[in-house]
Scaffold this motif. Structure first.
Motif, PDB file in Angstrom:
ATOM      1  N   GLY A  48       0.695  -1.376  -0.041  1.00  0.00           N
ATOM      2  CA  GLY A  48      -0.019  -0.019  -0.141  1.00  0.00           C
ATOM      3  C   GLY A  48       0.858   1.569  -0.001  1.00  0.00           C
ATOM      4  N   ALA A  49       1.720   1.418   0.772  1.00  0.00           N
ATOM      5  CA  ALA A  49       2.609   2.569   0.847  1.00  0.00           C
ATOM      6  C   ALA A  49       3.414   2.984  -0.406  1.00  0.00           C
ATOM      7  CB  ALA A  49       3.834   2.446   2.108  1.00  0.00           C
ATOM      8  N   ALA A  50       3.876   1.791  -1.009  1.00  0.00           N
ATOM      9  CA  ALA A  50       4.650   1.958  -2.594  1.00  0.00           C
ATOM     10  C   ALA A  50       3.366   2.287  -3.528  1.00  0.00           C
ATOM     11  CB  ALA A  50       4.926   0.563  -3.023  1.00  0.00           C
ATOM     12  N   GLN A  51       2.070   1.807  -3.402  1.00  0.00           N
ATOM     13  CA  GLN A  51       0.842   2.130  -4.422  1.00  0.00           C
ATOM     14  C   GLN A  51       0.928   3.916  -4.051  1.00  0.00           C
ATOM     15  OE1 GLN A  51      -1.935  -0.469  -3.003  1.00  0.00           O
ATOM     16  NE2 GLN A  51      -1.287  -2.080  -4.498  1.00  0.00           N
ATOM     17  N   PHE A  52       0.634   4.297  -2.929  1.00  0.00           N
ATOM     18  CA  PHE A  52       0.431   5.640  -2.630  1.00  0.00           C
ATOM     19  C   PHE A  52       1.586   6.475  -3.252  1.00  0.00           C
ATOM     20  CE2 PHE A  52       1.095   9.371   0.332  1.00  0.00           C
ATOM     21  CZ  PHE A  52      -0.006   9.867  -0.143  1.00  0.00           C
ATOM     22  N   GLU A  53       2.938   6.164  -2.913  1.00  0.00           N
ATOM     23  CA  GLU A  53       4.090   6.998  -3.145  1.00  0.00           C
ATOM     24  C   GLU A  53       4.101   6.885  -4.888  1.00  0.00           C
ATOM     25  OE1 GLU A  53       5.478   8.865  -1.389  1.00  0.00           O
ATOM     26  OE2 GLU A  53       4.582   8.271   0.368  1.00  0.00           O
ATOM     27  N   LEU A  54       3.753   5.749  -5.206  1.00  0.00           N
ATOM     28  CA  LEU A  54       3.877   5.891  -6.900  1.00  0.00           C
ATOM     29  C   LEU A  54       2.704   6.812  -7.408  1.00  0.00           C
ATOM     30  CD1 LEU A  54       4.275   2.166  -7.696  1.00  0.00           C
ATOM     31  CD2 LEU A  54       5.588   3.779  -8.488  1.00  0.00           C
ATOM     32  N   GLY A  55       1.851   6.711  -6.816  1.00  0.00           N
ATOM     33  CA  GLY A  55       0.547   7.946  -7.201  1.00  0.00           C
ATOM     34  C   GLY A  55       0.756   9.092  -7.045  1.00  0.00           C
ATOM     35  N   ARG A  56       1.431   9.476  -6.068  1.00  0.00           N
ATOM     36  CA  ARG A  56       1.841  10.911  -5.874  1.00  0.00           C
ATOM     37  C   ARG A  56       2.812  11.159  -6.662  1.00  0.00           C
ATOM     38  NH1 ARG A  56       2.734  12.702   0.152  1.00  0.00           N
ATOM     39  NH2 ARG A  56       4.319  10.807   0.234  1.00  0.00           N
ATOM     40  N   MET A  57       3.916  10.103  -6.844  1.00  0.00           N
ATOM     41  CA  MET A  57       5.020  10.600  -7.906  1.00  0.00           C
ATOM     42  C   MET A  57       4.364  10.798  -9.240  1.00  0.00           C
ATOM     43  SD  MET A  57       8.323   8.581  -6.893  1.00  0.00           S
ATOM     44  CE  MET A  57       7.811   6.904  -6.243  1.00  0.00           C
ATOM     45  N   TYR A  58       3.513  10.076  -9.843  1.00  0.00           N
ATOM     46  CA  TYR A  58       3.054  10.303 -11.005  1.00  0.00           C
ATOM     47  C   TYR A  58       1.971  11.489 -10.977  1.00  0.00           C
ATOM     48  CZ  TYR A  58       4.804   5.821 -12.974  1.00  0.00           C
ATOM     49  OH  TYR A  58       5.504   4.882 -13.436  1.00  0.00           O
ATOM     50  N   LEU A  59       1.467  11.725  -9.983  1.00  0.00           N
ATOM     51  CA  LEU A  59       0.473  12.935  -9.950  1.00  0.00           C
ATOM     52  C   LEU A  59       1.293  14.429 -10.148  1.00  0.00           C
ATOM     53  CD1 LEU A  59      -2.227  14.122  -9.834  1.00  0.00           C
ATOM     54  CD2 LEU A  59      -2.057  14.114  -7.085  1.00  0.00           C
ATOM     55  N   VAL A  60       2.507  14.479  -9.442  1.00  0.00           N
ATOM     56  CA  VAL A  60       3.253  15.626  -9.627  1.00  0.00           C
ATOM     57  C   VAL A  60       4.388  15.444 -10.561  1.00  0.00           C
ATOM     58  CG1 VAL A  60       2.850  16.367  -7.224  1.00  0.00           C
ATOM     59  CG2 VAL A  60       4.624  14.970  -7.669  1.00  0.00           C
ATOM     60  N   GLY A  61       4.864  14.497 -10.964  1.00  0.00           N
ATOM     61  CA  GLY A  61       6.292  14.059 -11.652  1.00  0.00           C
ATOM     62  C   GLY A  61       7.547  14.213 -10.875  1.00  0.00           C
ATOM     63  N   ILE A  62       8.301  13.616 -10.992  1.00  0.00           N
ATOM     64  CA  ILE A  62       9.555  13.894 -10.345  1.00  0.00           C
ATOM     65  C   ILE A  62      10.828  13.861 -11.490  1.00  0.00           C
ATOM     66  CG2 ILE A  62       8.920  12.655  -8.362  1.00  0.00           C
ATOM     67  CD1 ILE A  62      10.702  10.311  -9.117  1.00  0.00           C
ATOM     68  N   GLU A  63      11.730  14.715 -11.093  1.00  0.00           N
ATOM     69  CA  GLU A  63      12.880  14.980 -11.882  1.00  0.00           C
ATOM     70  C   GLU A  63      12.805  14.956 -13.409  1.00  0.00           C
ATOM     71  OE1 GLU A  63      15.955  12.303 -10.182  1.00  0.00           O
ATOM     72  OE2 GLU A  63      15.834  13.397  -8.282  1.00  0.00           O
ATOM     73  N   GLU A  64      13.268  13.922 -14.213  1.00  0.00           N
ATOM     74  CA  GLU A  64      13.156  13.905 -15.642  1.00  0.00           C
ATOM     75  C   GLU A  64      11.654  13.325 -16.021  1.00  0.00           C
ATOM     76  OE1 GLU A  64      14.715  10.080 -14.266  1.00  0.00           O
ATOM     77  OE2 GLU A  64      15.378  11.959 -13.796  1.00  0.00           O
ATOM     78  N   MET A  65      10.992  12.816 -15.043  1.00  0.00           N
ATOM     79  CA  MET A  65       9.644  12.339 -15.454  1.00  0.00           C
ATOM     80  C   MET A  65       8.615  13.266 -15.051  1.00  0.00           C
ATOM     81  SD  MET A  65       8.047   8.764 -13.554  1.00  0.00           S
ATOM     82  CE  MET A  65       7.179  10.133 -12.017  1.00  0.00           C
ATOM     83  N   GLY A  66       7.702  13.381 -16.070  1.00  0.00           N
ATOM     84  CA  GLY A  66       6.499  14.424 -15.942  1.00  0.00           C
ATOM     85  C   GLY A  66       5.588  13.667 -15.449  1.00  0.00           C
ATOM     86  N   PRO A  67       4.475  14.605 -15.196  1.00  0.00           N
ATOM     87  CA  PRO A  67       3.383  13.740 -14.583  1.00  0.00           C
ATOM     88  C   PRO A  67       2.623  12.932 -15.399  1.00  0.00           C
ATOM     89  CG  PRO A  67       2.976  16.339 -14.845  1.00  0.00           C
ATOM     90  CD  PRO A  67       4.378  15.942 -15.112  1.00  0.00           C
ATOM     91  N   ASP A  68       1.943  12.167 -14.871  1.00  0.00           N
ATOM     92  CA  ASP A  68       1.295  11.208 -15.722  1.00  0.00           C
ATOM     93  C   ASP A  68      -0.143  10.808 -14.936  1.00  0.00           C
ATOM     94  OD1 ASP A  68      -0.074   8.920 -17.070  1.00  0.00           O
ATOM     95  OD2 ASP A  68       1.951   7.663 -17.659  1.00  0.00           O
ATOM     96  N   PRO A  69      -1.298  11.772 -15.124  1.00  0.00           N
ATOM     97  CA  PRO A  69      -2.278  11.708 -14.313  1.00  0.00           C
ATOM     98  C   PRO A  69      -3.020  10.133 -14.347  1.00  0.00           C
ATOM     99  CG  PRO A  69      -2.262  13.592 -15.854  1.00  0.00           C
ATOM    100  CD  PRO A  69      -1.138  12.744 -15.955  1.00  0.00           C
ATOM    101  N   ALA A  70      -2.869   9.636 -15.570  1.00  0.00           N
ATOM    102  CA  ALA A  70      -3.692   8.266 -15.528  1.00  0.00           C
ATOM    103  C   ALA A  70      -2.944   7.137 -14.611  1.00  0.00           C
ATOM    104  CB  ALA A  70      -3.612   7.792 -17.170  1.00  0.00           C
ATOM    105  N   GLU A  71      -1.832   7.103 -14.854  1.00  0.00           N
ATOM    106  CA  GLU A  71      -0.967   6.521 -13.847  1.00  0.00           C
ATOM    107  C   GLU A  71      -1.338   6.471 -12.525  1.00  0.00           C
ATOM    108  OE1 GLU A  71       1.428   3.443 -13.968  1.00  0.00           O
ATOM    109  OE2 GLU A  71       0.317   3.254 -15.705  1.00  0.00           O
ATOM    110  N   ALA A  72      -1.172   8.166 -12.045  1.00  0.00           N
ATOM    111  CA  ALA A  72      -1.433   8.355 -10.741  1.00  0.00           C
ATOM    112  C   ALA A  72      -2.937   7.922 -10.261  1.00  0.00           C
ATOM    113  CB  ALA A  72      -1.413   9.898 -10.781  1.00  0.00           C
ATOM    114  N   GLU A  73      -3.783   8.268 -10.965  1.00  0.00           N
ATOM    115  CA  GLU A  73      -5.246   7.761 -10.759  1.00  0.00           C
ATOM    116  C   GLU A  73      -5.207   6.078 -10.379  1.00  0.00           C
ATOM    117  OE1 GLU A  73      -9.763   7.569 -12.581  1.00  0.00           O
ATOM    118  OE2 GLU A  73      -7.996   7.623 -13.970  1.00  0.00           O
TER     119      GLU A  73
END
Length: 136
Positions: A48-73
């Motif tokens: 669950g913690a990994a799922q949440f952190e991935l959702g948050r990372m995909y929502l805002v994007g990190i470093e070279e990776m831009g946001p991906d709202p579908a993955e975040a969802e």
């Protein structure tokens, strides 16, 4: 590192831990790409913690990776289903960002289609003939 990697292959908690270490550069060389891969392995196995952190990372994007709202969802939905209140709070933001991204894609497609029509049908001012370039 080798021992943790071997453990991470079998245990989602260890995969999450390895992902965090790679993300932070804690005791290992920092590598966000590998960090996300290990987090995805942990999240895919129900952590669950990994799922949440991935959702948050995909929502805002990190470093070279831009946001991906579908993955975040997707990831936030999994985390929220496990009772993560913060994931449930961020889920509507991811859904709105996904709708906006789809709308922006449609607008870009319409612009691209209109540009392509211009590109195909626009006449040249200068053309090449037997005696060289001349203005039409």
């Amino acid at each position: 590192m080798a021992a943790l990697t071997a453990l991470a292959e079998r245990d989602p908690k260890a995969a999450y831990d390895l992902g965090l270490r790679l993300l932070r550069g804690d005791g290992v060389e920092r590598n966000t790409h590998q960090a996300i891969e290990w987090m995805r392995k942990a999240g895919g196995r129900g952590h669950g913690a990994a799922q949440f952190e991935l959702g948050r990372m995909y929502l805002v994007g990190i470093e070279e990776m831009g946001p991906d709202p579908a993955e975040a969802e997707s990831w936030l939905t999994l985390a929220a289903a496990q009772g993560n209140k913060e994931a449930a709070r961020l889920l509507p933001q991811a859904q709105a960002a996904k709708r906006d991204a789809q709308g922006n894609y449609q607008a870009r497609k319409e612009l691209r289609d209109s540009w392509y029509g211009w590109y195909i049908h626009a006449p040249y001012y200068w053309v090449w003939g037997p005696s060289g370039w001349y203005l039409r």
